[in-house]
Write a protein that holds these residues in place. Sequence first.
Motif, PDB file in Angstrom:
ATOM      1  N   LEU A  70      19.112 -33.508   7.533  1.00 63.64           N
ATOM      2  CA  LEU A  70      20.115 -33.202   8.546  1.00 63.64           C
ATOM      3  C   LEU A  70      21.437 -32.818   7.898  1.00 63.64           C
ATOM      4  N   SER A  74      25.395 -30.940   8.794  1.00 63.11           N
ATOM      5  CA  SER A  74      26.310 -30.647   9.897  1.00 63.11           C
ATOM      6  C   SER A  74      27.543 -29.937   9.376  1.00 63.11           C
ATOM      7  N   LEU A  93      24.735 -28.170  13.825  1.00 56.75           N
ATOM      8  CA  LEU A  93      23.773 -29.096  13.230  1.00 56.75           C
ATOM      9  C   LEU A  93      22.534 -28.335  12.801  1.00 56.75           C
ATOM     10  N   GLU A  94      22.015 -28.696  11.634  1.00 64.40           N
ATOM     11  CA  GLU A  94      20.753 -28.148  11.149  1.00 64.40           C
ATOM     12  C   GLU A  94      19.820 -29.316  10.849  1.00 64.40           C
ATOM     13  N   TRP A  95      18.734 -29.412  11.610  1.00 60.83           N
ATOM     14  CA  TRP A  95      17.777 -30.507  11.458  1.00 60.83           C
ATOM     15  C   TRP A  95      16.474 -29.943  10.921  1.00 60.83           C
ATOM     16  N   MET A 151      13.153 -30.604  10.514  1.00 60.86           N
ATOM     17  CA  MET A 151      12.230 -31.595  11.056  1.00 60.86           C
ATOM     18  C   MET A 151      11.051 -31.855  10.127  1.00 60.86           C
TER      19      MET A 151
END
Length: 650
Positions: free
Chosen positions: A341, A343, A377-379, A381
């Motif tokens: 994660l 940000s 935000l970059e998640w 996964m």
Amino acid sequence: MRKCLPLAAALLLINGEAAWAQESDSPDFPVVLTASRMKQSQLRAPSAVTVIDRGMIEKSGARQIADLMRFVPGAVVGYNDGNWPVVSLRGMSGVYVSSLQVLIDGVSVYSPLWGGMQWSDLPLGLDDVERIEIIRGANAALFGPNAFSGVINIITREPGADCGSKIGGNLGQGGIADVAFSHGGASADWHYRLSAGQRASDGFTSRPDSQRLLYANLRAEYHINGNDSLQLTSRWDDVTKDVGDYRLRGNAMQPHTEQGHGADFQLRWTRAQSADNEFWVQYYHQRTQRWNHVNVDLRDTFSLPRVGPFANPLPYLIDIDFLTQRDGVEFQQTLRLNQGLRSVWGLESRRDGVVSTRLMGTGSERASILNRGFVGLEWQMNDQLALHTAAMLERNTLAKTAWSPKVALTYEPVAGHVLRASVSRAQRTPTLLEKYANYYFDVPGQGRIQYRLSSGAMNSESAISEEIGYALEYHPARVTLDMRWFRDRYRGLVGMENKDVVNQDEVRVQGGDLTARWEPRDGTRLRLAYSANRVHADDRGGSYSISVPASTLSAYWDQALTRTMDFSLNYQRVGAMFWLDSGQKKRSLPPIDYLNLRLANRMTLGPHRVVLAWVMQNALGSHSEYYLGIFGTPVTRATRISFIEFSVEF
């Protein structure tokens, strides 16, 4: 030119033993900053990005930054006259492309008055630019409401990146007389780069449009310690240009000279602990002033007979002077919250001000205050799937509070193959001129004639953008591909109704574009960019249904001929289209084919590295150019031009 060409031809054929090593740029996708405000590969970016790198800039055959936009799929580059280039993504615009956010090193530089960019007045030489990142589509969630149709981020060269001195320029037909000098160096913890130059030409033969721009730049960086640095950027320009039309007399468009100067300043403190953990705060100031005085004879204005009481001239001065200023403070922080994660968030407060008695109807300053905050935000996964979200909240005194969200997904099922999908919302805030336009003229014997063009009731334009994309990076074949399909829905586009500026038109544009790069072997680089568009518009006020070209195509070929000689070709075709304020009575200009050719030789003469090149612009011959024909002026014809390009490093 007759004297220079034999010498140039001889030097171009020189192949000395002290040859330069042939540059070989990797066909891999580069790291970009503009897509999400976080460093990431262009392959995995949540937006469609075009990158114009240093190699393409050097070998493009262009003289100014606006012409580099021809490499962008869907971009349209037109010339209102020889000193007024216009850049648009997909059209749907006039002279002032206020829907396109233009940045220099991340700071907005579009005009507070007009809203668009005066590309020819940019105080930068091509050698000052490291690369240009273009977001092909709305990105208001990270760059504000004026990132309505796209974002162009011009990234300048780092201080100390090229130590030593360099002088270069262009000399040729059409009065082309460009010269640029740069010097970079370091002293203790300071690194700096200084440049200065002139860009000058006579423009088109059919228009009074010669220009001379003088500019100077300083970019310096002080390393306080291992984590902290202080960056200073300062620019200055002085411009003199001829404007108007030879056929006109008695109004503001009769031939005359416009003068002006500009200056900007940027100071940034950065603390960087790692690539994903840094913050910076900066202050910036921009100032532009123009003097546009037109001395007319009222006998021409009102078609008066030159006898009796009108035997002598009736002089009258029309002044369209203006002063714009922009001051802002901005903060940004990038954080890696955990392994998957990241940000970025930031705040900005900005004040734009304009003084123009003629355009605003008052000698007092008209101003707007902008306050905004954003978060992204970059998640990641898993190894294949990533979610990207961003949103910006902006309060501008020119319009209602704007909320611009964006959501994107990227999926990499196989290494080097990435699918992406996104949806976003964007607004375009009115310009100060659209909000407060109030023209008037004091005519002797008739009092004040006033034309109030805006009641101030207009609000922001809005857009919903949907996009599906695919990117490929295939190392064995040395190929990259970036393609997308999009659908944009615009509401409340600005137009004129009953001499007032109002929100009225609705437009839907859908289509696709692609960029393919192929490096089949060292010394050969090929690049193809194509776009296709379809537009539906109600055309209550504008002529949007014919303002978007059905297709654009650009091709770039860079070929090493020997160890020291190389050849490049840059071609663009733009389909038939209508510029919204061109005065052509809704008649589209025919398709345009534009071709640049460049043949260069690199030499080492003693301790100096020398490049000498021959360039031909618009090699296919003349074509009809975009023009602001509101008084029935003739169509401008762009013709073939050749010049010699040179540079010496020492």
